[in-house]
Design a protein around this motif. Sequence first.
Motif, PDB file in Angstrom:
ATOM      1  N   GLY A 181      49.042  41.929  34.244  1.00 44.15           N
ATOM      2  CA  GLY A 181      47.806  41.077  34.679  1.00 44.15           C
ATOM      3  C   GLY A 181      47.975  39.730  34.926  1.00 44.15           C
ATOM      4  N   LEU A 207      38.657  38.240  30.184  1.00 36.64           N
ATOM      5  CA  LEU A 207      39.342  39.219  29.536  1.00 36.64           C
ATOM      6  C   LEU A 207      38.943  39.567  28.207  1.00 36.64           C
ATOM      7  N   ASP A 239      47.808  43.360  30.402  1.00 34.54           N
ATOM      8  CA  ASP A 239      46.774  42.898  31.304  1.00 34.54           C
ATOM      9  C   ASP A 239      45.828  42.137  30.550  1.00 34.54           C
ATOM     10  N   SER A 242      42.294  43.752  31.444  1.00 33.35           N
ATOM     11  CA  SER A 242      41.461  43.419  32.517  1.00 33.35           C
ATOM     12  C   SER A 242      41.170  44.833  33.304  1.00 33.35           C
TER      13      SER A 242
END
Length: 245
Positions: A181, A207, A239, A242
Amino acid sequence: MKDRKDYPLNGKKVVLLGGTSGIGLATALVAAKEGAIIVVVSSSQQKVEEALTLLPKGSIGLTADLGDEKQVGQLFKTIGEFDHLVFTAGDTLTLNEITELDIDEAKQSINLRFWGAIMAIKHGAPLIKKDGSVTLTTGALGRRPRKGTSVISGMASAVEGLTRALAFELAPLRVNSVCAGTIRTNLLRNMRSENREAFYNEIGSKLLTARVGNADEIAEAYLYLMRGGFITGQIIVVDGGSLLV
């Protein structure tokens, strides 16, 4: 306290293409802590020298243009047999809408990030010892693109497909990828510092982790894939959530 000799990577030779900065250097440092023999490669001699000041004595630094097959072939002749290949090489990320895209610049990026990985595996895979591995790098934008990321997203999707195909073709050699991410590295160094921080803050606020990641955190995923003897053809997503928001 665990003895270094008990670590799976102890004494293993790990080659990191793009290993002199960002995610690559962070991975080199944590692998070295487990006793791995580190080889970092960059197109910049200065970056190689700087990285070697941070890595343990005995680490090796080499230079090569990873977008040039002749140089890549010679590089692996110099390296010889090794255990794990990590490809994190990349250039500065540029966000451009398709109508404003510099095609020559985009081709250079694809040549390094996608064809560079293919060339590295073509010349490096025959030298990887039994129970070794290849770990590539892709990005969450390949699964959830945003405006101005057509080339970046396209490359990320291509690397995911390449990972699965090579895991099948090169078996029993293991081939996996880390899907990153938004991470604080030097890939956005072309942005003004205040704009870069605003970008990180904007992304991080959306996030599940409430922040973007750092290179040390994602490096753990590369170690996991190198250690994991029963993992192949997989894309490990790191990530901050995300893909869920």
